[in-house]
Scaffold this motif. Structure first.
Motif, PDB file in Angstrom:
ATOM      1  N   PHE A  22       0.827  -1.205   0.000  1.00 48.54           N
ATOM      2  CA  PHE A  22       0.000   0.000   0.000  1.00 48.54           C
ATOM      3  C   PHE A  22       0.864   1.258   0.000  1.00 48.54           C
ATOM      4  CE2 PHE A  22      -2.716   3.218   2.087  1.00 48.54           C
ATOM      5  CZ  PHE A  22      -3.877   3.113   1.322  1.00 48.54           C
ATOM      6  N   SER A  23       2.047   1.164   0.575  1.00 42.88           N
ATOM      7  CA  SER A  23       2.913   2.342   0.681  1.00 42.88           C
ATOM      8  C   SER A  23       3.481   2.776  -0.648  1.00 42.88           C
ATOM      9  CB  SER A  23       4.057   2.072   1.670  1.00 42.88           C
ATOM     10  OG  SER A  23       4.976   1.127   1.146  1.00 42.88           O
ATOM     11  N   THR A  24       3.416   1.907  -1.666  1.00 42.53           N
ATOM     12  CA  THR A  24       4.038   2.227  -2.948  1.00 42.53           C
ATOM     13  C   THR A  24       3.093   2.130  -4.147  1.00 42.53           C
ATOM     14  OG1 THR A  24       4.780  -0.076  -3.232  1.00 42.53           O
ATOM     15  CG2 THR A  24       6.300   1.445  -2.137  1.00 42.53           C
ATOM     16  N   ARG A  25       1.941   1.487  -3.998  1.00 41.08           N
ATOM     17  CA  ARG A  25       1.071   1.225  -5.139  1.00 41.08           C
ATOM     18  C   ARG A  25       0.356   2.484  -5.624  1.00 41.08           C
ATOM     19  NH1 ARG A  25      -1.774  -4.557  -4.865  1.00 41.08           N
ATOM     20  NH2 ARG A  25      -3.498  -3.362  -5.756  1.00 41.08           N
TER      21      ARG A  25
ATOM     22  N   LEU B 160      -1.303   4.396  -0.992  1.00 41.41           N
ATOM     23  CA  LEU B 160      -1.090   5.686  -0.329  1.00 41.41           C
ATOM     24  C   LEU B 160      -0.649   6.802  -1.275  1.00 41.41           C
ATOM     25  CD1 LEU B 160      -1.092   7.220   2.376  1.00 41.41           C
ATOM     26  CD2 LEU B 160       1.269   6.435   2.724  1.00 41.41           C
ATOM     27  N   PRO B 161       0.329   6.584  -2.164  1.00 43.47           N
ATOM     28  CA  PRO B 161       0.741   7.698  -3.042  1.00 43.47           C
ATOM     29  C   PRO B 161      -0.400   8.213  -3.914  1.00 43.47           C
ATOM     30  CG  PRO B 161       2.363   5.929  -3.089  1.00 43.47           C
ATOM     31  CD  PRO B 161       1.164   5.381  -2.363  1.00 43.47           C
ATOM     32  N   GLY B 162      -1.171   7.281  -4.500  1.00 41.50           N
ATOM     33  CA  GLY B 162      -2.291   7.698  -5.334  1.00 41.50           C
ATOM     34  C   GLY B 162      -3.380   8.381  -4.547  1.00 41.50           C
ATOM     35  N   MET B 163      -3.636   7.876  -3.335  1.00 43.34           N
ATOM     36  CA  MET B 163      -4.658   8.474  -2.480  1.00 43.34           C
ATOM     37  C   MET B 163      -4.276   9.903  -2.101  1.00 43.34           C
ATOM     38  SD  MET B 163      -5.862   7.449   1.366  1.00 43.34           S
ATOM     39  CE  MET B 163      -4.601   8.542   2.055  1.00 43.34           C
TER      40      MET B 163
ATOM     41  N   PHE C  40      -3.408  15.943  -0.200  1.00 43.68           N
ATOM     42  CA  PHE C  40      -2.606  16.094   1.015  1.00 43.68           C
ATOM     43  C   PHE C  40      -1.554  15.001   1.051  1.00 43.68           C
ATOM     44  CE2 PHE C  40      -6.205  13.419   2.591  1.00 43.68           C
ATOM     45  CZ  PHE C  40      -5.489  12.324   3.063  1.00 43.68           C
ATOM     46  N   GLU C  41      -0.570  15.186   1.894  1.00 45.28           N
ATOM     47  CA  GLU C  41       0.513  14.209   2.011  1.00 45.28           C
ATOM     48  C   GLU C  41       0.817  13.975   3.480  1.00 45.28           C
ATOM     49  OE1 GLU C  41       5.129  13.497   0.519  1.00 45.28           O
ATOM     50  OE2 GLU C  41       3.852  14.999  -0.459  1.00 45.28           O
ATOM     51  N   VAL C  42       0.780  12.725   3.884  1.00 49.46           N
ATOM     52  CA  VAL C  42       1.152  12.381   5.260  1.00 49.46           C
ATOM     53  C   VAL C  42       2.675  12.398   5.342  1.00 49.46           C
ATOM     54  CG1 VAL C  42       0.938  10.686   7.108  1.00 49.46           C
ATOM     55  CG2 VAL C  42      -0.902  10.902   5.407  1.00 49.46           C
ATOM     56  N   PRO C  43       3.262  13.172   6.248  1.00 48.88           N
ATOM     57  CA  PRO C  43       4.721  13.224   6.347  1.00 48.88           C
ATOM     58  C   PRO C  43       5.314  11.837   6.580  1.00 48.88           C
ATOM     59  CG  PRO C  43       3.717  14.952   7.672  1.00 48.88           C
ATOM     60  CD  PRO C  43       2.598  14.063   7.222  1.00 48.88           C
ATOM     61  N   ASN C  44       6.493  11.610   6.032  1.00 45.85           N
ATOM     62  CA  ASN C  44       7.134  10.294   6.143  1.00 45.85           C
ATOM     63  C   ASN C  44       7.286   9.834   7.587  1.00 45.85           C
ATOM     64  OD1 ASN C  44       7.391   9.983   3.379  1.00 45.85           O
ATOM     65  ND2 ASN C  44       9.449  10.869   3.292  1.00 45.85           N
TER      66      ASN C  44
ATOM     67  N   LEU D 182     -12.984   5.119   7.389  1.00 35.88           N
ATOM     68  CA  LEU D 182     -13.254   6.421   6.795  1.00 35.88           C
ATOM     69  C   LEU D 182     -13.891   6.246   5.419  1.00 35.88           C
ATOM     70  CD1 LEU D 182      -9.918   8.321   7.606  1.00 35.88           C
ATOM     71  CD2 LEU D 182     -12.104   8.490   8.821  1.00 35.88           C
ATOM     72  N   GLU D 183     -14.897   7.057   5.137  1.00 40.01           N
ATOM     73  CA  GLU D 183     -15.541   7.023   3.831  1.00 40.01           C
ATOM     74  C   GLU D 183     -14.585   7.571   2.773  1.00 40.01           C
ATOM     75  OE1 GLU D 183     -19.107   9.321   1.390  1.00 40.01           O
ATOM     76  OE2 GLU D 183     -18.989   9.489   3.583  1.00 40.01           O
ATOM     77  N   ASP D 184     -14.500   6.872   1.660  1.00 38.88           N
ATOM     78  CA  ASP D 184     -13.709   7.324   0.513  1.00 38.88           C
ATOM     79  C   ASP D 184     -14.554   8.335  -0.266  1.00 38.88           C
ATOM     80  OD1 ASP D 184     -11.990   7.592  -1.645  1.00 38.88           O
ATOM     81  OD2 ASP D 184     -12.466   5.624  -2.509  1.00 38.88           O
ATOM     82  N   ASP D 185     -14.642   9.561   0.276  1.00 35.70           N
ATOM     83  CA  ASP D 185     -15.603  10.532  -0.254  1.00 35.70           C
ATOM     84  C   ASP D 185     -15.248  11.062  -1.636  1.00 35.70           C
ATOM     85  OD1 ASP D 185     -13.553  11.594   1.569  1.00 35.70           O
ATOM     86  OD2 ASP D 185     -14.357  13.574   1.103  1.00 35.70           O
ATOM     87  N   GLU D 186     -14.020  10.890  -2.083  1.00 35.65           N
ATOM     88  CA  GLU D 186     -13.642  11.283  -3.439  1.00 35.65           C
ATOM     89  C   GLU D 186     -13.726  10.102  -4.409  1.00 35.65           C
ATOM     90  OE1 GLU D 186     -13.016  14.195  -4.691  1.00 35.65           O
ATOM     91  OE2 GLU D 186     -13.187  15.311  -2.807  1.00 35.65           O
ATOM     92  N   GLY D 187     -14.111   8.936  -3.910  1.00 37.66           N
ATOM     93  CA  GLY D 187     -14.237   7.760  -4.770  1.00 37.66           C
ATOM     94  C   GLY D 187     -12.923   7.345  -5.415  1.00 37.66           C
ATOM     95  N   PHE D 188     -11.834   7.457  -4.660  1.00 32.38           N
ATOM     96  CA  PHE D 188     -10.521   7.138  -5.229  1.00 32.38           C
ATOM     97  C   PHE D 188     -10.310   5.634  -5.411  1.00 32.38           C
ATOM     98  CE2 PHE D 188      -6.200   5.660  -4.166  1.00 32.38           C
ATOM     99  CZ  PHE D 188      -5.575   6.026  -5.347  1.00 32.38           C
ATOM    100  N   PHE D 189     -10.607   4.855  -4.381  1.00 34.13           N
ATOM    101  CA  PHE D 189     -10.288   3.430  -4.448  1.00 34.13           C
ATOM    102  C   PHE D 189     -11.242   2.719  -5.412  1.00 34.13           C
ATOM    103  CE2 PHE D 189      -8.717   4.389  -0.057  1.00 34.13           C
ATOM    104  CZ  PHE D 189      -7.369   4.182  -0.343  1.00 34.13           C
ATOM    105  N   PRO D 190     -10.693   1.929  -6.324  1.00 32.90           N
ATOM    106  CA  PRO D 190     -11.565   1.199  -7.256  1.00 32.90           C
ATOM    107  C   PRO D 190     -12.253   0.033  -6.559  1.00 32.90           C
ATOM    108  CG  PRO D 190      -9.271   0.596  -7.624  1.00 32.90           C
ATOM    109  CD  PRO D 190      -9.274   1.697  -6.593  1.00 32.90           C
ATOM    110  N   LEU D 191     -13.197  -0.570  -7.287  1.00 32.32           N
ATOM    111  CA  LEU D 191     -13.817  -1.804  -6.800  1.00 32.32           C
ATOM    112  C   LEU D 191     -12.805  -2.937  -6.896  1.00 32.32           C
ATOM    113  CD1 LEU D 191     -17.260  -1.490  -8.606  1.00 32.32           C
ATOM    114  CD2 LEU D 191     -16.811  -1.124  -6.173  1.00 32.32           C
ATOM    115  N   TYR D 192     -12.827  -3.807  -5.917  1.00 33.08           N
ATOM    116  CA  TYR D 192     -11.936  -4.962  -5.902  1.00 33.08           C
ATOM    117  C   TYR D 192     -12.763  -6.239  -5.764  1.00 33.08           C
ATOM    118  CZ  TYR D 192      -8.004  -1.734  -5.190  1.00 33.08           C
ATOM    119  OH  TYR D 192      -7.061  -0.736  -5.330  1.00 33.08           O
ATOM    120  N   ASN D 193     -13.536  -6.534  -6.819  1.00 30.76           N
ATOM    121  CA  ASN D 193     -14.254  -7.806  -6.867  1.00 30.76           C
ATOM    122  C   ASN D 193     -13.304  -8.853  -7.454  1.00 30.76           C
ATOM    123  OD1 ASN D 193     -16.701  -5.661  -7.931  1.00 30.76           O
ATOM    124  ND2 ASN D 193     -17.037  -6.830  -6.072  1.00 30.76           N
ATOM    125  N   PRO D 194     -13.105  -9.979  -6.773  1.00 28.83           N
ATOM    126  CA  PRO D 194     -12.136 -10.959  -7.274  1.00 28.83           C
ATOM    127  C   PRO D 194     -12.764 -11.990  -8.200  1.00 28.83           C
ATOM    128  CG  PRO D 194     -12.858 -11.631  -5.110  1.00 28.83           C
ATOM    129  CD  PRO D 194     -13.603 -10.343  -5.438  1.00 28.83           C
TER     130      PRO D 194
END
Length: 316
Positions: free
Chosen positions: A183-186, A190-193, A199-203, A244-256
């Motif tokens: 998640f830290s690199t995908r 986190l980077p895409g989110m 905003f950026e969470v400090p390292n 937390l609600e993904d209010d900007e709809g960033f995360f895609p659907l992950y149906n396997p």
């Protein structure tokens, strides 16, 4: 294009019939007559609990149909599982359509309709990689950020990911986040989110941990107040975490879906559809959450949980 139909349950009183396209040419309609006697199939999976369950569901269902199954479950992360499939080291594993869309195909905008998202991924993977995506499960295992519900007042009662951005402005030290390495690199992590939300969470406020440790770290608020979670994980309810609600709809659907090599599907396609379409239909959000809780919280073995679920649903 080869048309296939499957039923996906949408509630206790309604069943929705959906016509899907499984993306084969005229020469790849699938063989087999509902039996896998004589078939040799190697099953893989990624390395977290849900994937171990899904891998064992495939293994047990294929064995039940007469296949000789080689167990390569628990290969590692996404890259390891995908490489094993594309190289022919394994013949199948369950993959998430959102992962393929964002991580494999480098798309930046998810498709909000789960069937359209599935079809787009299936078409491209068939064309580019000779991989066949079977019917998608109903449940969605997308990413999320969560915190202990009991800490809501302390953290300003955040409800959305945008609220996390506001917390970074008002109380930066409180906006600490624990994530696992992928998640830290995908691009869908986190980077895409951070890019999508502005905003950026400090390292020094981001801690990378093993997946299993992220949940307990967030629950204990040590060393972070927020943790990356899989939204179908049983530990969310067990630990009383608020997502937390993904209010900007960033995360895609992950149906396997179970993804098979074209060679295996060409030979046994009819049998594979017959086996896995009912499994996909039965894998509702509640069903997967419950199985994940049995493994992640109650510490039952994934193979036992998979076998019990298959039997309970008349699939073995």
């Amino acid at each position: 294009m080869r048309s296939k139909n499957f039923l996906a349950a949408t509630g206790a009183t309604m069943t929705l019939a959906l016509a899907l396209t499984a993306c084969g040419g005229d020469d790849s309609s699938g063989g087999g007559e509902g039996t896998l006697e004589g078939a040799s199939i190697t099953v893989g999976s990624k390395d977290f609990d849900e994937q171990l369950i899904l891998g064992n569901i495939s293994k047990l269902a294929l064995e039940n149909a007469g296949a000789d199954v080689t167990d390569q479950i628990n290969l590692g992360g996404t890259d390891a599982a995908r490489a094993a499939l594309t190289s022919g080291e394994i013949d199948t594993y369950w993959e998430y359509n959102g992962t393929a869309w964002i991580s494999f195909f480098k798309e930046t905008k998810p498709i909000p309709d789960r069937i359209e998202q599935y079809e787009a991924v299936a078409e491209r993977d068939k064309k580019q990689n000779n991989l066949v995506w079977l019917s998608p499960a109903e449940f969605n295992n997308t990413y999320g950020l969560a915190y202990p519900t009991e800490a809501a007042d302390e953290l300003g009662n955040p409800e959305t990911i945008s609220d996390l951005g506001e917390l970074l402005k008002s109380d930066p030290s409180a906006a600490s986040v624990c994530v696992e390495s992928e998640f830290s690199t995908r691009d869908d992590g986190l980077p895409g989110m951070e890019k999508a939300y502005g905003f950026e969470v400090p390292n020094n406020q981001v801690t990378v941990l093993d997946t299993a440790l992220v949940y307990t770290a967030a629950d204990k608020q040590d060393p972070c107040n927020f943790g990356e979670v899989f939204t179908s994980d049983g530990r969310i309810a067990a630990l009383d975490l608020t997502v937390l609600e993904d209010d900007e709809g960033f995360f895609p659907l992950y149906n396997p879906s179970p993804v098979f090599t074209q060679d295996i599907y060409d030979e046994y396609g009819d049998a594979l559809d017959e086996i896995f379409d009912p499994i996909a239909e039965a894998l509702t959000q509640d069903a997967m959450n419950g199985m994940n809780e049995e493994v992640s919280v109650n510490l039952l073995q994934p193979e036992k949980v998979a076998e019990d679920w298959l039997n309970e649903n008349g699939l073995l």
